[in-house]
Structures are given as C-alpha cells and as structure tokens.
Design a protein around this motif. Sequence first.
Motif, short mmCIF file in Angstrom:
data_model
loop_
_atom_site.label_atom_id
_atom_site.label_comp_id
_atom_site.label_asym_id
_atom_site.label_seq_id
_atom_site.Cartn_x
_atom_site.Cartn_y
_atom_site.Cartn_z
N LYS A 90 0.85 -1.19 0.00
CA LYS A 90 0.00 0.00 0.00
C LYS A 90 0.89 1.25 0.00
CE LYS A 90 -3.88 -2.23 2.35
NZ LYS A 90 -4.77 -2.22 3.53
N LEU A 91 1.25 1.67 -1.19
CA LEU A 91 2.16 2.80 -1.34
C LEU A 91 1.55 3.86 -2.23
CD1 LEU A 91 5.43 0.75 -2.02
CD2 LEU A 91 4.69 1.70 0.16
N ILE A 92 2.02 5.07 -2.06
CA ILE A 92 1.57 6.20 -2.88
C ILE A 92 2.59 6.43 -3.99
CG2 ILE A 92 1.09 8.68 -2.89
CD1 ILE A 92 0.24 8.38 0.06
N GLU A 93 2.10 6.53 -5.22
CA GLU A 93 3.02 6.78 -6.34
C GLU A 93 3.41 8.26 -6.36
OE1 GLU A 93 3.35 6.44 -11.21
OE2 GLU A 93 1.45 5.95 -10.21
N MET A 94 4.70 8.51 -6.37
CA MET A 94 5.21 9.88 -6.47
C MET A 94 5.37 10.24 -7.94
SD MET A 94 5.82 12.03 -4.12
CE MET A 94 5.58 12.09 -2.35
#
Length: 280
Positions: A141-145
Amino acid sequence: MEQGINNFIKTKKKKKKIKKMIMFILFFLLLLFLFFAKAPIFNIKVVQYKNNKIIDDEELYKLYNPIGQNMIFINTKKAETNIKENPYVESISFEKHYPNELTVKIIEKNACYYVKEKSDYYILADDLSILEVKNKISGLKLIEMQNIKIDNRNVGQKITSKTSVVESASKLAELLGRNTSKVSFSKADVSTRNNLILYHNDVKILLGSDEEFEKKVNRAINILNDSKVNLKKGYINVQSTDRVVVMDEEHPAEEHDDKKQKETIDSIVNGQENKEAYGD
C-alpha cells in the motif's frame, strides 16, 4: 630533632602503606576485569530482535549475530553500523539481560512511496530515501510519487536532491501516517512546492502550498467521506482556506457550485473541526 625524624619515618611508612593499598585495589580490579572478560557465564547465548515487521530475523542475524561474545564488552557502535547496512533500519537500541541474553530493538523506516522507471519500482521512505528496488509492488500500500526527477538510484540514498521536494514528501507522509479515516490516496505530486497535488483514485485534490497542510487535507478527506457528495471522479480545490470548490466530472450538470451543493460543501467544511481525520 629526634621527634622530627620519627614523624618523617611515620609519614614515609604511611605513604608506602597507601601505595600498597592502591596497588592491591588496582590488582583486584584487573582480576575482576579478567574474570568478567573471560567468564563464560557472560557469553551471549540468546539474541532477540524485536519490532522488526519488515526485515526478517534471518537478515538481521546475517548483519549482526554476537552469540558467544562477552555481554559486557560488546561494541554497540559497531553493531549499529552493521545492522544499519539494511536501508529499512531507522534506529537501534540494545537491552542487556544479564548474564547472557541480548535484546536488539529495531525501529524501521516506513515504506511510504514509490517511483516507477521503466520496469523498476523504487520503494521510498518518508524522506524519499530508496529502501529497495523491485520489479513489482503487488500487495504494497504505497503512494506513487509523480514528476520526481531521479538524481540517485542507489539504495540508501535520497532519490532526488531537491530539498523542497523531500521536505514536502516528509510532511505529507507524517500527516497521512496519522490518518484514521478510511480514505486512502493513490498518487501525489510534490514536485512544485506551491502546487502540491494528491489523488484519491480518480479524484484530484489541489492543495496549493503546504501552509495549513493538515487543515486542507482534512477538508478533502471529509468531502470524500460524505455520502451526499459521493465524489468518484473530478477534483477538490482546497488551495484557499476561504473557499472550497468541488467538481464532479461524472455529473457535470450537478456541479457543486450550485446553491444546494454549495451548502453541502460549506456544512462539511464548517463542521470539519468535529471530524478530524488524524490521530496522535
């Protein structure tokens, strides 16, 4: 004169006695030191790693396994250097349980973001330091930069050298780390300090600068949470703390600038202090 000689002899004897006493104490301390250094009872028999949720115990044991070493004289600085070869390690503390058990407590860096370049996924900590490079990120569960200029590709280094980007990413990570709502975010763009953007699936959230960051993101979360608004595609503009604009692209004829929808948005914004999305 004879009394003076006697006093001189007494003083000399006293000094010799004190010197012998000091030598005895030093000798005793040396024996004590040798006992502790050599006594097998103080050789470490059990090493426990705690709080490591990301890093496997096996990996940590490869970096540092002091079994058989003397508990009293272990070099914790060297141990810390060895363990920190793993980029996920933030900090370390040691607890000695005499006579022969050692606990190593690990605080791990949080994997918050990722940047995709061709087939590589750079997994990033809150300060944009590279934790690892993978060829897939399923299950994370990561946020794309977005729009990050890649200056470094080595694990352990910050992926960008732009200080303002790192600062904004760190501030955002701290904020979202306290988010207690069910609203999650898929992408972020912090490449321009006065034009920060968050994405909740197909909803674009315009934040402007990071001034009153928490207040802006909290407003956006409350709007996304509201069933009356039910925004699935469009944008939320919270750049101004005086006025919030919401555009629903799925229902453009029901743009949220009309009186009824504006009243709904205003009620959410005005009541948002009672609906804080952040925990301690």
